[in-house]
Design a protein around this motif. Structure first.
Motif, PDB file in Angstrom:
ATOM      1  N   SER A 181      48.408  20.731 -34.682  1.00 34.48           N
ATOM      2  CA  SER A 181      49.492  21.641 -34.317  1.00 34.48           C
ATOM      3  C   SER A 181      50.322  21.108 -33.140  1.00 34.48           C
ATOM      4  O   SER A 181      51.414  21.601 -32.881  1.00 34.48           O
ATOM      5  N   VAL A 182      49.826  20.088 -32.451  1.00 29.84           N
ATOM      6  CA  VAL A 182      50.496  19.572 -31.259  1.00 29.84           C
ATOM      7  C   VAL A 182      51.551  18.543 -31.670  1.00 29.84           C
ATOM      8  O   VAL A 182      51.251  17.575 -32.363  1.00 29.84           O
ATOM      9  N   VAL A 183      52.803  18.774 -31.235  1.00 27.25           N
ATOM     10  CA  VAL A 183      53.891  17.841 -31.549  1.00 27.25           C
ATOM     11  C   VAL A 183      54.341  17.038 -30.334  1.00 27.25           C
ATOM     12  O   VAL A 183      55.013  16.021 -30.477  1.00 27.25           O
ATOM     13  N   LEU A 184      53.976  17.496 -29.127  1.00 26.86           N
ATOM     14  CA  LEU A 184      54.352  16.767 -27.920  1.00 26.86           C
ATOM     15  C   LEU A 184      53.397  17.112 -26.799  1.00 26.86           C
ATOM     16  O   LEU A 184      53.069  18.276 -26.593  1.00 26.86           O
ATOM     17  N   CYS A 185      52.978  16.074 -26.075  1.00 29.73           N
ATOM     18  CA  CYS A 185      52.171  16.245 -24.874  1.00 29.73           C
ATOM     19  C   CYS A 185      53.000  15.722 -23.709  1.00 29.73           C
ATOM     20  O   CYS A 185      53.448  14.572 -23.716  1.00 29.73           O
ATOM     21  N   LEU A 186      53.221  16.581 -22.741  1.00 31.15           N
ATOM     22  CA  LEU A 186      54.009  16.235 -21.572  1.00 31.15           C
ATOM     23  C   LEU A 186      53.070  16.153 -20.374  1.00 31.15           C
ATOM     24  O   LEU A 186      52.382  17.130 -20.057  1.00 31.15           O
ATOM     25  N   ILE A 214      53.809  11.591 -26.791  1.00 27.06           N
ATOM     26  CA  ILE A 214      53.437  11.820 -25.406  1.00 27.06           C
ATOM     27  C   ILE A 214      54.515  11.253 -24.489  1.00 27.06           C
ATOM     28  O   ILE A 214      55.071  10.189 -24.762  1.00 27.06           O
ATOM     29  N   VAL A 215      54.820  11.986 -23.429  1.00 25.48           N
ATOM     30  CA  VAL A 215      55.829  11.558 -22.455  1.00 25.48           C
ATOM     31  C   VAL A 215      55.310  11.908 -21.067  1.00 25.48           C
ATOM     32  O   VAL A 215      54.783  12.997 -20.851  1.00 25.48           O
ATOM     33  N   ARG A 216      55.460  10.976 -20.145  1.00 25.63           N
ATOM     34  CA  ARG A 216      55.163  11.267 -18.732  1.00 25.63           C
ATOM     35  C   ARG A 216      56.479  11.594 -18.049  1.00 25.63           C
ATOM     36  O   ARG A 216      57.473  10.912 -18.258  1.00 25.63           O
ATOM     37  N   VAL A 217      56.458  12.620 -17.237  1.00 24.11           N
ATOM     38  CA  VAL A 217      57.657  13.005 -16.512  1.00 24.11           C
ATOM     39  C   VAL A 217      57.335  13.176 -15.037  1.00 24.11           C
ATOM     40  O   VAL A 217      56.221  13.513 -14.665  1.00 24.11           O
ATOM     41  N   SER A 218      58.331  12.915 -14.224  1.00 21.40           N
ATOM     42  CA  SER A 218      58.237  13.276 -12.810  1.00 21.40           C
ATOM     43  C   SER A 218      59.156  14.478 -12.637  1.00 21.40           C
ATOM     44  O   SER A 218      60.162  14.598 -13.324  1.00 21.40           O
ATOM     45  N   GLY A 219      58.770  15.373 -11.778  1.00 19.25           N
ATOM     46  CA  GLY A 219      59.585  16.553 -11.550  1.00 19.25           C
ATOM     47  C   GLY A 219      58.851  17.850 -11.860  1.00 19.25           C
ATOM     48  O   GLY A 219      59.332  18.671 -12.639  1.00 19.25           O
ATOM     49  N   CYS A 271      57.908   1.597 -30.760  1.00 19.06           N
ATOM     50  CA  CYS A 271      58.366   0.355 -31.403  1.00 19.06           C
ATOM     51  C   CYS A 271      58.620  -0.738 -30.368  1.00 19.06           C
ATOM     52  O   CYS A 271      58.582  -1.923 -30.682  1.00 19.06           O
ATOM     53  N   SER A 272      58.889  -0.338 -29.134  1.00 23.92           N
ATOM     54  CA  SER A 272      59.109  -1.290 -28.036  1.00 23.92           C
ATOM     55  C   SER A 272      57.831  -1.505 -27.228  1.00 23.92           C
ATOM     56  O   SER A 272      57.894  -1.969 -26.090  1.00 23.92           O
ATOM     57  N   ASN A 273      56.690  -1.093 -27.798  1.00 22.55           N
ATOM     58  CA  ASN A 273      55.383  -1.213 -27.137  1.00 22.55           C
ATOM     59  C   ASN A 273      55.303  -0.439 -25.831  1.00 22.55           C
ATOM     60  O   ASN A 273      54.581  -0.822 -24.919  1.00 22.55           O
ATOM     61  N   GLN A 274      56.046   0.635 -25.732  1.00 21.15           N
ATOM     62  CA  GLN A 274      55.926   1.532 -24.587  1.00 21.15           C
ATOM     63  C   GLN A 274      55.331   2.825 -25.141  1.00 21.15           C
ATOM     64  O   GLN A 274      56.031   3.715 -25.594  1.00 21.15           O
ATOM     65  N   TRP A 275      54.012   2.912 -25.098  1.00 18.82           N
ATOM     66  CA  TRP A 275      53.303   4.008 -25.761  1.00 18.82           C
ATOM     67  C   TRP A 275      53.441   5.318 -25.013  1.00 18.82           C
ATOM     68  O   TRP A 275      53.347   6.381 -25.612  1.00 18.82           O
ATOM     69  N   VAL A 276      53.636   5.261 -23.718  1.00 16.80           N
ATOM     70  CA  VAL A 276      53.804   6.480 -22.926  1.00 16.80           C
ATOM     71  C   VAL A 276      55.084   6.326 -22.102  1.00 16.80           C
ATOM     72  O   VAL A 276      55.040   5.882 -20.960  1.00 16.80           O
ATOM     73  N   PRO A 277      56.223   6.686 -22.698  1.00 12.88           N
ATOM     74  CA  PRO A 277      57.485   6.547 -21.949  1.00 12.88           C
ATOM     75  C   PRO A 277      57.528   7.524 -20.777  1.00 12.88           C
ATOM     76  O   PRO A 277      56.875   8.564 -20.776  1.00 12.88           O
ATOM     77  N   CYS A 278      58.310   7.153 -19.778  1.00  6.75           N
ATOM     78  CA  CYS A 278      58.439   7.970 -18.568  1.00  6.75           C
ATOM     79  C   CYS A 278      59.869   8.447 -18.411  1.00  6.75           C
ATOM     80  O   CYS A 278      60.811   7.690 -18.647  1.00  6.75           O
ATOM     81  N   LEU A 279      60.000   9.696 -17.993  1.00  7.27           N
ATOM     82  CA  LEU A 279      61.308  10.287 -17.737  1.00  7.27           C
ATOM     83  C   LEU A 279      61.300  10.968 -16.380  1.00  7.27           C
ATOM     84  O   LEU A 279      60.239  11.330 -15.867  1.00  7.27           O
ATOM     85  N   GLU A 280      62.479  11.165 -15.843  1.00  7.26           N
ATOM     86  CA  GLU A 280      62.609  11.895 -14.586  1.00  7.26           C
ATOM     87  C   GLU A 280      63.390  13.185 -14.868  1.00  7.26           C
ATOM     88  O   GLU A 280      64.487  13.142 -15.406  1.00  7.26           O
ATOM     89  N   LEU A 281      62.769  14.303 -14.494  1.00  4.34           N
ATOM     90  CA  LEU A 281      63.475  15.585 -14.587  1.00  4.34           C
ATOM     91  C   LEU A 281      64.060  15.859 -13.210  1.00  4.34           C
ATOM     92  O   LEU A 281      63.361  15.766 -12.207  1.00  4.34           O
TER      93      LEU A 281
END
Length: 186
Positions: A79-84, A115-120, A173-183
């Motif tokens: 049931s999980v589509v995104l882990c933040l 999965i995405v890592r975020v700061s903020g 596809c760019s071998n970045q399995w856990v991309p990072c974003l800034e909120l």
């Protein structure tokens, strides 16, 4: 094989020739292509994450907290589509949190969960309408891990979900399995 340069070669140089040309000036790829497109893309994805979180909260499709998330993924990972995973600078030295993140990341990768890592964390608190304490004086919810779920009965229909999922796929596809974003605080 040696050939002389034709008019076509002068107008449309090969990629190797372009790299050699720009490397003579010690220019990086970002300088040649420009970082604006990357920055704009990241800003667009960050906005999509924010829209997705608000939409998922309205539809009661959020699980908030490291332990609550781990329990749900153990029971119903499909049931999980995104882990933040959210951190700020002060969280970087929290060894227990980093261990939890490592385990969650491994589980998500093994189960094809985006999965995405975020700061903020403060921005997440604003988006989700969290207060520093509730009316009973209880601590605020743990916003370090947030799951977006997609219930089978009434699936989450959201353009932002498609945008974030596409971003995660491109990152893998760019071998970045856990991309990072800034909120950013809004």
């Amino acid at each position: 094989y040696n050939r002389t340069a034709s008019a076509v070669d002068l107008i449309y140089p090969s990629n190797l020739e372009l790299v050699e040309y720009y490397s003579e000036f010690n220019m990086t790829l970002e300088e040649v292509v420009g970082t604006n497109s990357t920055e704009q893309k990241m800003e667009t994805v960050s906005q999509a994450v924010e829209e997705l979180l608000v939409a998922a909260q309205r539809q009661d499709c959020l699980t908030v907290g490291v332990y609550e998330s781990a329990k749900l993924m153990n029971v119903d990972p499909d049931s999980v589509v995104l882990c933040l995973l959210a951190t700020d600078e002060e969280d970087e030295d929290d060894i227990a949190l980093q261990i939890h993140f490592t385990l969650l990341q491994a589980f998500c990768c093994d189960n094809d969960i985006n999965i995405v890592r975020v700061s903020g964390v403060q921005r997440l608190s604003q988006l989700l309408g969290e207060e520093t304490e509730d009316s009973n004086g209880n601590e605020p919810r743990d916003l370090h891990c947030i799951l977006v779920t997609n219930p089978p009965v009434q699936p989450l229909q959201c353009q932002a979900l498609q945008h974030v999922s596409s971003f995660c796929e491109q990152s893998r596809c760019s071998n970045q399995w856990v991309p990072c974003l800034e909120l950013r605080d809004g």
